[in-house]
Design a protein around this motif. Structure first.
Motif, mmCIF file in Angstrom:
data_model
loop_
_atom_site.group_PDB
_atom_site.id
_atom_site.type_symbol
_atom_site.label_atom_id
_atom_site.label_comp_id
_atom_site.label_asym_id
_atom_site.label_seq_id
_atom_site.Cartn_x
_atom_site.Cartn_y
_atom_site.Cartn_z
ATOM 1 N N LEU A 1 -1.896 2.808 4.593
ATOM 2 C CA LEU A 1 -0.773 3.700 4.299
ATOM 3 C C LEU A 1 -0.843 4.986 5.114
ATOM 4 C CD1 LEU A 1 -0.485 3.351 0.403
ATOM 5 C CD2 LEU A 1 1.126 2.492 2.117
ATOM 6 N N ASP A 2 -2.062 5.477 5.353
ATOM 7 C CA ASP A 2 -2.238 6.733 6.093
ATOM 8 C C ASP A 2 -1.950 6.578 7.582
ATOM 9 O OD1 ASP A 2 -2.932 8.066 3.810
ATOM 10 O OD2 ASP A 2 -5.100 7.976 4.146
ATOM 11 N N ARG A 3 -2.161 5.376 8.118
ATOM 12 C CA ARG A 3 -2.135 5.218 9.578
ATOM 13 C C ARG A 3 -1.015 4.324 10.111
ATOM 14 N NH1 ARG A 3 -6.888 6.353 7.674
ATOM 15 N NH2 ARG A 3 -8.394 7.635 8.849
ATOM 16 N N TYR A 4 -0.286 3.689 9.222
ATOM 17 C CA TYR A 4 0.762 2.782 9.673
ATOM 18 C C TYR A 4 2.075 3.082 8.952
ATOM 19 C CZ TYR A 4 -2.934 -0.086 11.787
ATOM 20 O OH TYR A 4 -3.990 -0.526 12.541
ATOM 21 N N GLU A 5 3.170 2.748 9.616
ATOM 22 C CA GLU A 5 4.483 2.872 8.974
ATOM 23 C C GLU A 5 4.709 1.619 8.134
ATOM 24 O OE1 GLU A 5 7.537 3.621 11.776
ATOM 25 O OE2 GLU A 5 6.713 5.535 12.443
ATOM 26 N N ILE A 6 4.163 1.642 6.966
ATOM 27 C CA ILE A 6 4.192 0.496 6.062
ATOM 28 C C ILE A 6 4.329 1.024 4.647
ATOM 29 C CG2 ILE A 6 1.660 0.443 5.874
ATOM 30 C CD1 ILE A 6 1.784 -2.592 5.703
ATOM 31 N N ASP A 7 5.125 0.353 3.813
ATOM 32 C CA ASP A 7 5.296 0.860 2.454
ATOM 33 C C ASP A 7 4.180 0.342 1.543
ATOM 34 O OD1 ASP A 7 5.976 -1.766 1.690
ATOM 35 O OD2 ASP A 7 8.114 -1.381 1.889
ATOM 36 N N ASP B 1 -0.079 -3.363 -0.318
ATOM 37 C CA ASP B 1 -0.670 -4.095 -1.445
ATOM 38 C C ASP B 1 -0.701 -5.589 -1.152
ATOM 39 O OD1 ASP B 1 -1.812 -2.985 -3.753
ATOM 40 O OD2 ASP B 1 0.090 -2.118 -4.343
ATOM 41 N N LEU B 2 0.402 -6.095 -0.607
ATOM 42 C CA LEU B 2 0.472 -7.516 -0.314
ATOM 43 C C LEU B 2 -0.587 -7.914 0.707
ATOM 44 C CD1 LEU B 2 1.881 -10.225 -0.689
ATOM 45 C CD2 LEU B 2 3.510 -9.558 1.096
ATOM 46 N N MET B 3 -0.810 -7.077 1.711
ATOM 47 C CA MET B 3 -1.839 -7.360 2.705
ATOM 48 C C MET B 3 -3.214 -7.451 2.046
ATOM 49 S SD MET B 3 -3.198 -5.084 5.919
ATOM 50 C CE MET B 3 -4.330 -4.209 4.831
ATOM 51 N N ALA B 4 -3.531 -6.464 1.200
ATOM 52 C CA ALA B 4 -4.828 -6.462 0.524
ATOM 53 C C ALA B 4 -4.966 -7.665 -0.404
ATOM 54 C CB ALA B 4 -5.009 -5.162 -0.256
ATOM 55 N N GLU B 5 -3.885 -8.008 -1.107
ATOM 56 C CA GLU B 5 -3.913 -9.172 -2.003
ATOM 57 C C GLU B 5 -4.196 -10.453 -1.229
ATOM 58 O OE1 GLU B 5 -0.563 -9.605 -4.695
ATOM 59 O OE2 GLU B 5 -0.339 -7.436 -4.753
ATOM 60 N N GLU B 6 -3.545 -10.614 -0.080
ATOM 61 C CA GLU B 6 -3.750 -11.834 0.703
ATOM 62 C C GLU B 6 -5.158 -11.893 1.280
ATOM 63 O OE1 GLU B 6 -0.781 -12.999 3.453
ATOM 64 O OE2 GLU B 6 0.875 -12.776 2.024
ATOM 65 N N CYS B 7 -5.718 -10.741 1.617
ATOM 66 C CA CYS B 7 -7.116 -10.704 2.074
ATOM 67 C C CYS B 7 -8.051 -11.135 0.946
ATOM 68 C CB CYS B 7 -7.477 -9.302 2.554
ATOM 69 S SG CYS B 7 -6.715 -8.822 4.127
ATOM 70 N N VAL B 8 -7.763 -10.670 -0.265
ATOM 71 C CA VAL B 8 -8.583 -11.045 -1.423
ATOM 72 C C VAL B 8 -8.440 -12.528 -1.731
ATOM 73 C CG1 VAL B 8 -8.810 -10.766 -3.932
ATOM 74 C CG2 VAL B 8 -8.641 -8.748 -2.461
ATOM 75 N N ASP B 9 -7.203 -13.032 -1.709
ATOM 76 C CA ASP B 9 -6.980 -14.452 -2.006
ATOM 77 C C ASP B 9 -7.709 -15.347 -1.005
ATOM 78 O OD1 ASP B 9 -5.396 -13.757 -4.135
ATOM 79 O OD2 ASP B 9 -3.494 -14.092 -3.107
ATOM 80 N N PHE C 1 0.155 -8.006 9.207
ATOM 81 C CA PHE C 1 0.813 -6.842 8.609
ATOM 82 C C PHE C 1 0.713 -5.598 9.487
ATOM 83 C CE2 PHE C 1 -0.228 -9.701 5.178
ATOM 84 C CZ PHE C 1 0.833 -9.609 4.309
ATOM 85 N N ILE C 2 -0.387 -5.476 10.238
ATOM 86 C CA ILE C 2 -0.629 -4.258 11.022
ATOM 87 C C ILE C 2 -1.103 -4.617 12.430
ATOM 88 C CG2 ILE C 2 -1.190 -2.809 9.021
ATOM 89 C CD1 ILE C 2 -4.159 -3.274 9.658
#
Length: 387
Positions: free
Chosen positions: A263-269, A274-282, A300-301
């Motif tokens: 969130l701090d470094r990318y233009e992403i909501d 959250d979805l990126m982190a969730e998919e990494c966890v899954d 995502f990034i």
């Protein structure tokens, strides 16, 4: 121009009138759909009838056999049906998932319809009258139990990924349930799986249930079988019920560190982060490699240089090490590493035969081999110390 999707939607939400009769509701269905209703409500001796004959008999028999479905209801399904009964058989602001509309229609309870150009859900007037008479009052006794079973099943699958039917039954049943009959539990499970897409029942002969995010449940079971000396990670009933909530996500500090960095470094909501982190966890739960998880993040990034790659990797590695993984029965690699280190210290460094878990070195970003120097700094090989 009418598209295939438009035609499919028209078929799914057919033009009907309110109040709705069973004759009108069932008349819009195919014979195969009518047979599904008959099968789900265990109505026998109708297979020889043509479609019209089937419509006539089901119109009579559905209300008196509806308890086959309602005895497996949890609070969500029970409250929705009661709400529509109180509203004289109409729900004018329907908000369900596709498979949930199908679930109710395949049991002859509710029918997605279009009335005066508006999509609504209707209950046939015969069933409304039947339920208003209080014919299913006794079914309410199972609602609390079923609700708890649903949430615990979803919570167990969130942490373990896949369970045999016997394992699941032992986890969710209590002393209050007594000797829970396998057939009763299977009825509950089949109904829950049809309504909630998170619960998937294996259709083969393997007799297991798995989370819809499990990429290869059979592979998880095979790998888990090699860890026969490892117990399932214990969770409290409260933890399982919480994890069984819709769209539950366990946002650990490692998870939030990754989200905040993005969130701090990318233009992403926030939703996308959250979805990126969730998919990494899954992916991690499924046993994916570090390289595979980084590839998921790249969807995502942008990771334009080595500096960024190092920063992202330094966030993903702790996330993976702290994630409870399905092949190791709901433990995280760092939990097992700490447990092994504790046992090793208690035994004064004596080597012990323990279960292996893939811990990733934060410096090298590689899985630690059994013959590599142990990360604890003892100077011993990993297999002789914390491995």
């Amino acid at each position: 121009m009418t598209t295939k999707l438009d035609k499919a939607m028209e078929k799914f939400w057919p033009q009907l009138t309110y109040p709705l009769t069973y004759a009108d509701a069932l008349g819009t269905l195919s014979k195969q759909q009518l047979t599904s209703i008959r099968t789900n409500l265990q109505i026998s001796n109708l297979s020889s009838l043509n479609k019209q004959g089937l419509v006539e008999k089901l119109s009579e028999l559905i209300p008196e056999n509806i308890n086959i479905a309602t005895r497996c209801f949890d609070h969500n399904r029970w409250k929705l049906v009661q709400k529509i009964v109180k509203n004289d058989g109409i729900w004018d602001k329907p908000l369900l998932e596709l498979q949930q509309y199908e679930y109710f229609r395949e049991r002859g309870i509710l029918f997605p319809s279009t009335v005066d150009g508006k999509q609504v859900v209707l209950m046939p007037s015969e069933l409304v009258a039947f339920l208003k008479e209080g014919n299913l009052i006794e079914e309410q006794s199972n609602v609390n139990r079923n609700t708890e079973w649903v949430r615990m099943t979803q919570g167990l699958l969130y942490y373990y990924g896949v369970l045999s039917l016997n394992e699941l039954r032992e986890f969710v049943s209590t002393e209050a349930d007594g000797q829970l009959a396998v057939s009763d539990f299977m009825s509950f499970l089949i109904e829950a799986s049809a309504y909630y897409d998170q619960i998937v029942i294996d259709n083969g002969d393997n007799n297991f249930v798995y989370d819809y995010r499990a990429a290869d449940p059979q592979a998880i079971m095979k790998e888990r079988a090699l860890r026969h000396d490892l117990d399932f990670c214990p969770f409290t009933k409260q933890q399982l019920v919480k994890a069984g909530e819709p769209d539950y996500v366990e946002r650990s500090s490692q998870y939030m560190n990754l989200v905040r960095y993005v969130l701090d470094r990318y233009e992403i909501d926030r939703e996308e982060a959250d979805l990126m982190a969730e998919e990494c966890v899954d992916a991690t739960k499924n046993g994916a490699s570090l390289a595979s998880v980084i590839e998921i993040a790249k969807r995502f990034i942008d990771i334009p240089n080595m500096q960024t790659l190092t920063a992202i990797t330094n966030l993903i590695v702790p996330l993976m090490n702290s994630t409870k993984q399905w092949a190791i029965k709901g433990h995280s690699p760092e939990e097992l590493a700490a447990k092994r280190a504790s046992v090793s210290m208690l035994l004064n460094g004596a080597p012990t035969k323990t279960v292996q878990a893939d811990v990733i070195d934060i410096q090298s970003k590689k899985k630690i081999g059994r013959n590599d120097p142990c990360l604890c700094g003892s100077g011993k090989k990993h297999k002789k110390c914390c491995g």
